[in-house]
Design a protein around this motif. Structure first.
Motif, PDB file in Angstrom:
ATOM      1  N   THR A  57     -11.017  -0.464  -4.923  1.00 46.72           N
ATOM      2  CA  THR A  57     -10.192  -1.629  -5.247  1.00 46.72           C
ATOM      3  C   THR A  57      -9.080  -1.834  -4.215  1.00 46.72           C
ATOM      4  N   GLN A  58      -8.489  -0.748  -3.727  1.00 48.13           N
ATOM      5  CA  GLN A  58      -7.437  -0.920  -2.716  1.00 48.13           C
ATOM      6  C   GLN A  58      -8.009  -1.476  -1.414  1.00 48.13           C
ATOM      7  N   ASP A  59      -9.169  -0.994  -1.013  1.00 48.97           N
ATOM      8  CA  ASP A  59      -9.781  -1.526   0.207  1.00 48.97           C
ATOM      9  C   ASP A  59     -10.004  -3.032   0.085  1.00 48.97           C
ATOM     10  N   ARG A  60     -10.407  -3.491  -1.083  1.00 51.02           N
ATOM     11  CA  ARG A  60     -10.610  -4.928  -1.280  1.00 51.02           C
ATOM     12  C   ARG A  60      -9.285  -5.679  -1.224  1.00 51.02           C
ATOM     13  N   LEU A  61      -8.243  -5.099  -1.801  1.00 48.22           N
ATOM     14  CA  LEU A  61      -6.923  -5.731  -1.734  1.00 48.22           C
ATOM     15  C   LEU A  61      -6.443  -5.850  -0.288  1.00 48.22           C
ATOM     16  N   ILE A  62      -6.598  -4.778   0.474  1.00 45.53           N
ATOM     17  CA  ILE A  62      -6.151  -4.780   1.870  1.00 45.53           C
ATOM     18  C   ILE A  62      -6.909  -5.831   2.682  1.00 45.53           C
ATOM     19  N   LYS A  63      -8.207  -5.937   2.462  1.00 46.52           N
ATOM     20  CA  LYS A  63      -9.018  -6.877   3.234  1.00 46.52           C
ATOM     21  C   LYS A  63      -8.742  -8.325   2.857  1.00 46.52           C
ATOM     22  N   ARG A  64      -8.419  -8.589   1.591  1.00 48.07           N
ATOM     23  CA  ARG A  64      -8.261  -9.965   1.129  1.00 48.07           C
ATOM     24  C   ARG A  64      -6.841 -10.499   1.256  1.00 48.07           C
ATOM     25  N   ALA A  65      -5.842  -9.635   1.186  1.00 49.45           N
ATOM     26  CA  ALA A  65      -4.450 -10.098   1.191  1.00 49.45           C
ATOM     27  C   ALA A  65      -4.099 -10.766   2.518  1.00 49.45           C
ATOM     28  N   ASN A  66      -3.142 -11.695   2.475  1.00 49.63           N
ATOM     29  CA  ASN A  66      -2.649 -12.339   3.696  1.00 49.63           C
ATOM     30  C   ASN A  66      -1.810 -11.388   4.530  1.00 49.63           C
ATOM     31  N   GLY A  67      -1.157 -10.439   3.869  1.00 43.50           N
ATOM     32  CA  GLY A  67      -0.356  -9.446   4.557  1.00 43.50           C
ATOM     33  C   GLY A  67      -0.344  -8.155   3.766  1.00 43.50           C
ATOM     34  N   VAL A  68      -0.211  -7.031   4.482  1.00 39.56           N
ATOM     35  CA  VAL A  68      -0.189  -5.716   3.849  1.00 39.56           C
ATOM     36  C   VAL A  68       1.071  -4.989   4.298  1.00 39.56           C
ATOM     37  N   VAL A  69       1.818  -4.465   3.336  1.00 41.10           N
ATOM     38  CA  VAL A  69       3.022  -3.694   3.631  1.00 41.10           C
ATOM     39  C   VAL A  69       2.739  -2.229   3.339  1.00 41.10           C
ATOM     40  N   ALA A  70       2.830  -1.385   4.371  1.00 39.56           N
ATOM     41  CA  ALA A  70       2.765   0.064   4.186  1.00 39.56           C
ATOM     42  C   ALA A  70       4.194   0.572   4.050  1.00 39.56           C
ATOM     43  N   LEU A  71       4.376   1.593   3.225  1.00 41.99           N
ATOM     44  CA  LEU A  71       5.725   2.083   2.946  1.00 41.99           C
ATOM     45  C   LEU A  71       6.147   3.229   3.850  1.00 41.99           C
ATOM     46  N   SER A  72       5.294   3.572   4.810  1.00 43.82           N
ATOM     47  CA  SER A  72       5.648   4.571   5.812  1.00 43.82           C
ATOM     48  C   SER A  72       4.716   4.423   6.998  1.00 43.82           C
ATOM     49  N   ASN A  73       5.121   4.968   8.131  1.00 44.24           N
ATOM     50  CA  ASN A  73       4.305   4.859   9.337  1.00 44.24           C
ATOM     51  C   ASN A  73       3.000   5.630   9.225  1.00 44.24           C
ATOM     52  N   ALA A  81       0.851  -1.192   0.000  1.00 44.56           N
ATOM     53  CA  ALA A  81       0.000   0.000   0.000  1.00 44.56           C
ATOM     54  C   ALA A  81       0.887   1.243   0.000  1.00 44.56           C
ATOM     55  N   HIS A  82       0.924   1.927  -1.122  1.00 43.48           N
ATOM     56  CA  HIS A  82       1.734   3.149  -1.226  1.00 43.48           C
ATOM     57  C   HIS A  82       1.060   4.313  -0.506  1.00 43.48           C
ATOM     58  N   ASP A  83      -0.257   4.327  -0.515  1.00 45.58           N
ATOM     59  CA  ASP A  83      -1.021   5.388   0.137  1.00 45.58           C
ATOM     60  C   ASP A  83      -2.215   4.768   0.842  1.00 45.58           C
ATOM     61  N   ALA A  84      -2.684   5.427   1.878  1.00 45.31           N
ATOM     62  CA  ALA A  84      -3.854   4.910   2.596  1.00 45.31           C
ATOM     63  C   ALA A  84      -5.127   5.135   1.787  1.00 45.31           C
ATOM     64  N   GLU A  85      -5.156   6.202   1.017  1.00 43.77           N
ATOM     65  CA  GLU A  85      -6.289   6.543   0.178  1.00 43.77           C
ATOM     66  C   GLU A  85      -5.794   7.501  -0.899  1.00 43.77           C
ATOM     67  N   PRO A  86      -6.560   7.697  -1.960  1.00 41.76           N
ATOM     68  CA  PRO A  86      -6.083   8.570  -3.042  1.00 41.76           C
ATOM     69  C   PRO A  86      -5.802   9.988  -2.555  1.00 41.76           C
ATOM     70  N   HIS A  87      -4.833  10.617  -3.196  1.00 45.97           N
ATOM     71  CA  HIS A  87      -4.513  12.017  -2.881  1.00 45.97           C
ATOM     72  C   HIS A  87      -5.585  12.943  -3.449  1.00 45.97           C
ATOM     73  N   PRO A  88      -5.768  14.117  -2.839  1.00 41.67           N
ATOM     74  CA  PRO A  88      -6.696  15.098  -3.407  1.00 41.67           C
ATOM     75  C   PRO A  88      -6.290  15.457  -4.839  1.00 41.67           C
TER      76      PRO A  88
END
Length: 388
Positions: free
Chosen positions: A154-170, A136-143
Motif C-alpha cells: 500500500t505504501q508503494d502505491r501511495l508513493i507512486k500515485r501522490a503528487n509529492g512525497v515527504v520523507a522525514l529523514s535523509n 513516508a515515515h519509513d522506506a519499508e516496514p521494520h523487521p
C-alpha cells in the motif's frame, strides 16, 4: 502583488487563504500525535493557512483534535471485520468524502501516515483536481513489524500515485529513491521534529537517581534484548532507574527478562495520553537501543520536553539528534557500545542539565524551518496564472 498585465488583483483574491487537509485514517498513537503536531505547526507558521482534518470516525484521539480547535471531517472507515459488509458501498463513500473535501476549495491534501484505504483515495482526490502529498515515515516496514506485506504494497502505491512525497529523514529518502527511482523527482525531506512543539526549555538534573526511559511499541527492531545485555554490566551500580513503557508483541518477553530487576519499572500495555506526558516530563534520558531505524517519533516527543536521547548509530537517529546536540550516539552498534555511552552519563549525571538545554535549542532550530509552508505554496494557483 500584480498580475501579468501589471494590474493589482482584486481584493477578494488578495485575501484568499490557502487551505490544506491533513488526512489520517488510523486509530491512535504516533499517527495521531504527528498529525496534530503538524496541524498546530502549520497554524503557527503562517496566518494564511487554514487546516482541516480528515479523520477516521473510529479515531480514539478525536477529542484531543477537537480540543485543539481544528475543523474535522470524519470518514467511517471499514475495519477488517466489517469490510465484507461495506465493500460494495466503499467506492461511493470515498467519492462522497472527496466531494466534501473538494467543496472546501483546497490547495492540497497531506496524507500524514499510511492507513487502510488511503491509497485508493488518492486517485479519487486527483480526479477532482486536488494535489496529494504523502508523508513516508519509513522506506519499508521494520523487521518484526505488523502486516509487513500490506504495509509495503500500500505504501508503494501511495508513493507512486501522490503528487509529492515527504520523507522525514535523509536515510528514508535515500532508501525510497533506491527502491522506487521514479519517486526522486517528487521527493523532499522535512525532518520529523520540525512539526513538534516546545513544551519545556530545560530539565535540570538534581541529586538522585538518573531516571531512564524506554517508551514505545515493543517490537524486535527496538533492541530490547540488546538493552538487557547492556544494562547487565550496570546492574550492581547505584544511581539509576529505568522505566519501560509500551505495548507490543514482546510484552511477555520483557516481563520475563526484567522481572527480577529492582531498578526497572515495567508499564506494559497501552499508555494513555496523560501517562505519556507524565513519563516524558519526569525522566532525564530516553534510551533508543534500536538495531534498525529511520527516525523516531518518540525521540521527537522527548525533544518537546527537552529530554535528550541516547541512540544507536542506526538510520537517521544520529542525524535526528544533531549528532550530539540533542543527545548521545553510541560509538558502536552493539550492547557494549550502548553500555559504555550510558555509563559515561551515570558517571557525570550533572551533564544532563546542559544536554537538556541544548536539546531544546536543537528543536527550536528545526521548528524555524518553513519547509511545510513552502511545500503548500506551489499548490496555490497565482492570480496571474489563473487570469492569463
Amino acid at each position: 502583488m500584480h498580475d501579468k498585465s501589471g494590474h493589482e488583483p482584486p481584493q477578494s483574491y488578495r485575501q484568499r487563504r490557502r487551505k490544506v487537509v491533513l488526512l489520517y485514517w488510523g486509530r491512535r498513537g504516533g499517527g495521531s500525535e504527528f498529525t496534530l503536531s503538524l496541524a498546530q505547526h502549520l497554524r503557527q507558521s503562517s496566518q494564511e493557512i487554514d487546516v482541516v482534518l480528515s479523520l477516521a470516525r473510529q479515531n480514539n484521539d478525536i477529542e484531543g483534535f477537537r480540543a485543539a480547535g481544528f475543523p474535522i471531517v470524519t470518514f467511517d472507515r471499514p475495519s477488517l471485520s466489517t469490510l465484507w459488509k461495506q465493500a460494495w458501498s466503499l467506492p461511493g463513500e470515498l467519492r462522497a468524502h472527496a466531494d466534501t473535501l473538494a467543496s472546501a476549495k483546497l490547495d492540497a491534501v497531506i496524507i500524514t501516515m499510511n492507513a487502510p484505504f488511503a491509497w485508493p483515495f488518492v486517485n479519487v482526490l486527483q480526479r477532482r483536481g486536488i494535489k496529494v502529498f504523502y508523508v513516508a515515515h519509513d522506506a519499508e516496514p521494520h523487521p518484526g513489524d505488523y502486516a509487513v506485506l500490506w504495509q509495503r504494497v500500500t505504501q508503494d502505491r501511495l508513493i507512486k500515485r501522490a503528487n509529492g512525497v515527504v520523507a522525514l529523514s535523509n536515510s528514508v529518502a535515500r532508501r525510497i529513491d533506491k527502491r522506487i527511482p521514479e519517486s526522486s523527482r517528487k521527493l523532499s525531506v522535512i525532518p520529523l521534529e520540525t512539526a513538534y512543539p516546545t513544551k519545556r526549555l530545560q530539565l535540570p538534573y538534581e541529586a538522585g537517581p538518573v531516571r531512564l526511559l524506554f517508551y514505545g511499541r515493543l517490537l524486535p527492531y527496538k533492541g530490547l534484548d540488546l538493552l538487557a545485555r547492556a544494562l547487565e554490566g550496570l546492574r550492581a551500580r547505584p544511581g539509576w532507574r529505568l522505566t519501560i513503557a509500551g505495548s507490543g508483541p514482546l510484552e511477555v518477553a520483557i516481563r520475563r527478562s526484567f522481572a527480577a530487576w529492582e531498578q526497572v519499572d515495567l508499564e506494559l500495555g497501552w499508555i494513555s495520553d496523560r501517562r505519556e506526558k507524565e513519563l516524558l516530563s519526569s525522566h532525564h534520558l530516553l534510551l533508543c537501543p534500536y538495531v534498525e531505524a529511520s527516525q523516531s517519533g518518540v525521540v521527537a516527543q522527548a525533544m518537546s520536553w527537552a529530554m535528550p536521547s541516547l541512540v544507536m548509530p542506526a538510520g537517521s537517529l544520529p542525524e535526528q539528534i544533531g549528532f550530539g546536540r540533542a543527545g548521545l550516539v553510541a560509538l558502536t552498534k552493539d550492547a557494549d557500545g550502548f553500555r559504555r555511552c550510558l555509563q559515561s552519563v551515570l558517571e557525570r549525571p550533572e551533564s544532563l542539565t546542559e544536554l537538556s538545554r541544548t536539546t531544546a535549542e536543537w528543536l527550536a532550530e528545526r521548528q524555524a524551518s518553513r519547509a511545510w509552508t513552502e511545500l503548500i505554496e506551489p499548490c496555490h494557483t497565482s492570480y496571474g496564472e489563473s487570469s492569463a
